[in-house]
Design an enzyme around this catalytic site. Structure first.
Site, short mmCIF file in Angstrom:
data_model
loop_
_atom_site.label_atom_id
_atom_site.label_comp_id
_atom_site.label_asym_id
_atom_site.label_seq_id
_atom_site.Cartn_x
_atom_site.Cartn_y
_atom_site.Cartn_z
N LYS A 69 0.82 -1.23 0.00
CA LYS A 69 0.00 0.00 0.00
C LYS A 69 0.85 1.28 0.00
O LYS A 69 0.47 2.27 -0.61
CB LYS A 69 -0.96 0.01 1.20
CG LYS A 69 -2.07 -1.05 1.09
CD LYS A 69 -3.06 -0.94 2.23
CE LYS A 69 -4.04 -2.09 2.21
NZ LYS A 69 -5.08 -2.00 3.24
N ASP A 105 -10.21 2.27 2.38
CA ASP A 105 -10.32 1.72 3.74
C ASP A 105 -10.90 2.77 4.68
O ASP A 105 -11.65 2.45 5.61
CB ASP A 105 -8.93 1.30 4.27
CG ASP A 105 -8.41 0.04 3.60
OD1 ASP A 105 -9.23 -0.77 3.12
OD2 ASP A 105 -7.17 -0.13 3.54
P1 NDP Z 1 -0.34 -3.69 10.87
O1 NDP Z 1 0.67 -4.80 10.83
O2 NDP Z 1 -0.09 -2.46 10.10
O3 NDP Z 1 -0.56 -3.27 12.42
C1 NDP Z 1 -0.75 -4.23 13.41
C2 NDP Z 1 -1.08 -3.57 14.74
O4 NDP Z 1 -1.33 -4.62 15.70
C3 NDP Z 1 0.04 -2.71 15.32
O5 NDP Z 1 -0.51 -1.64 16.05
C4 NDP Z 1 0.74 -3.70 16.25
O6 NDP Z 1 1.44 -3.08 17.30
C5 NDP Z 1 -0.43 -4.46 16.81
N1 NDP Z 1 -0.01 -5.78 17.30
C6 NDP Z 1 0.32 -6.86 16.58
N2 NDP Z 1 0.65 -7.88 17.37
C7 NDP Z 1 0.58 -7.41 18.65
C8 NDP Z 1 0.81 -7.98 19.94
N3 NDP Z 1 1.22 -9.26 20.08
N4 NDP Z 1 0.59 -7.23 21.04
C9 NDP Z 1 0.18 -5.93 20.91
N5 NDP Z 1 -0.05 -5.34 19.72
C10 NDP Z 1 0.14 -6.07 18.62
O7 NDP Z 1 -1.71 -4.37 10.45
P2 NDP Z 1 -3.02 -3.67 9.83
O8 NDP Z 1 -3.24 -2.38 10.53
O9 NDP Z 1 -2.93 -3.68 8.36
O10 NDP Z 1 -4.16 -4.72 10.23
C11 NDP Z 1 -4.60 -4.88 11.57
C12 NDP Z 1 -5.85 -5.74 11.58
O11 NDP Z 1 -6.89 -5.04 10.89
C13 NDP Z 1 -5.69 -7.09 10.87
O12 NDP Z 1 -6.32 -8.07 11.66
C14 NDP Z 1 -6.42 -6.91 9.56
O13 NDP Z 1 -7.01 -8.11 9.12
C15 NDP Z 1 -7.51 -5.92 9.96
N6 NDP Z 1 -7.98 -5.12 8.82
C16 NDP Z 1 -9.31 -5.14 8.52
C17 NDP Z 1 -9.79 -4.44 7.45
C18 NDP Z 1 -11.25 -4.51 7.11
O14 NDP Z 1 -11.62 -4.14 5.98
N7 NDP Z 1 -12.10 -4.94 8.02
C19 NDP Z 1 -8.90 -3.60 6.61
C20 NDP Z 1 -7.53 -3.61 7.04
C21 NDP Z 1 -7.09 -4.36 8.10
P3 NDP Z 1 2.99 -2.63 17.14
O15 NDP Z 1 2.96 -1.30 16.45
O16 NDP Z 1 3.48 -2.57 18.53
O17 NDP Z 1 3.65 -3.70 16.32
#
Ligand code: NDP
Length: 280
Positions: A69, A105
């Protein structure tokens, strides 16, 4: 001779799991449009050349998903306001030989909330947003557009701070949550915690007022443990599937035209597919 069908695609790595073809093929059939929506699994090395040749290769555009993206944002000749604000493009389309980029989005996030929890934006509305990744950016931009005061909570504080500075929100570590929840009108999970196959989201909802709306952007499973717990406490809840559905129409209109509708039949089709493929 009949005109060639318009072709669009989903570009990502991986893409096999995607439910976008189900949505676009449903609309193509329903609207009687002779179009094609394909999956293109492209490594980060292959993505730029493919995108630069999109029009020449016979595509009218496509969706962009992880991990491309930000690259799509850089490759587009011009971008819409939402993608400029969040720094990511998830829809590309070719117009007069130029490659244009947009972000749907953002629209998907807010249209889903408006549809599922009407009246959520109360006077002086405050939101707690869990996460600071791509989904969080879309959510934050739209919440700020609607005048909501947002507190971002993220495991990696500098990521939250960067977002907060960009959008005029406040950033916190996970330990601030019990203190922030009592004044929240909306709680949004935009982390990947609670997604099928990922770690659980550990959160005590007790401090949350009963009128608060709880929104999880995750849609696999359809009802996450967070939404189940919120529902049991009497909160209005919003699941992530509507976000996926609401964002899809933007690209479809750009590539194929027509007026695609979110019918109960389309939602039921996706729900059935998710239930069938999600481990119990
Ligand atoms: P990113 O990888 O960009 O971000 C992930 C986020 O989750 C970060 O804030 C990360 O924190 C946090 N995270 C991951 N693992 C942990 C953990 N073990 N403990 C604490 N925090 C954690 O992912 P996206 O933002 O792209 O996607 C996030 C979710 O949103 C996914 O499940 C995706 O499927 C969903 N989504 C849904 C959409 C829809 O249309 N409904 C569209 C886009 C996404 P840190 O910064 O500390 O790593």
């Amino acid at each position: 001779m009949a005109a060639e069908p318009r072709r669009a695609c989903l570009m990502g790595h991986p893409v096999a799991h995607s439910r976008s073809p189900m949505i676009h093929n449903y609309w193509l059939k329903q609207l009687g449009i002779a179009g094609v929506y394909e999956l293109k699994d492209l490594t980060p090395e292959a993505f730029p050349a493919f995108v630069r040749g999109l029009g020449k290769n016979g595509y009218v555009g496509g969706n962009v998903t992880l991990p491309h993206k930000e690259a799509a944002f850089r490759l587009a000749n011009a971008r819409d306001a939402a993608s400029e604000a969040v720094g990511a493009v998830n829809v590309l389309w070719v117009e007069n030989g130029r490659l244009l980029g947009g972000n749907s989005d953002t629209h998907g996030f807010i249209a889903n909330l408006d549809e599922r929890a009407p009246g959520w934006n109360v006077k002086g509305c405050r939101a707690v947003l869990l996460g600071a990744g791509g989904a969080a950016r879309s959510a934050l931009y739209m919440l700020e557009q609607r005048g909501v005061e947002v507190d971002i909570v993220n495991r990696t504080l500098p990521r939250a701070q960067e977002l907060a500075a960009r959008f005029g929100a406040r950033a916190h570590g996970w330990d601030a949550l019990p203190r922030l929840l009592p004044s929240a009108d909306v709680l949004v999970n935009s982390t990947s915690l609670g997604m099928a196959g990922k770690e659980a989201l550990q959160i005590d909802l007790a401090p949350l007022k009963r009128s608060a709306v709880v929104y999880d952007v995750i849609y696999v499973p359809l009802e996450t443990a967070l939404l189940k717990a919120a529902h049991a406490r009497g909160h209005r809840t919003v699941g992530g599937l509507g976000m996926l559905l609401h964002q899809a129409g933007f690209g479809f209109r750009k590539w194929f035209g027509g007026n695609p509708q979110l019918t109960p039949e389309l939602r039921a089709m996706l729900e059935a597919d998710i239930i069938a493929k999600t481990p119990k």
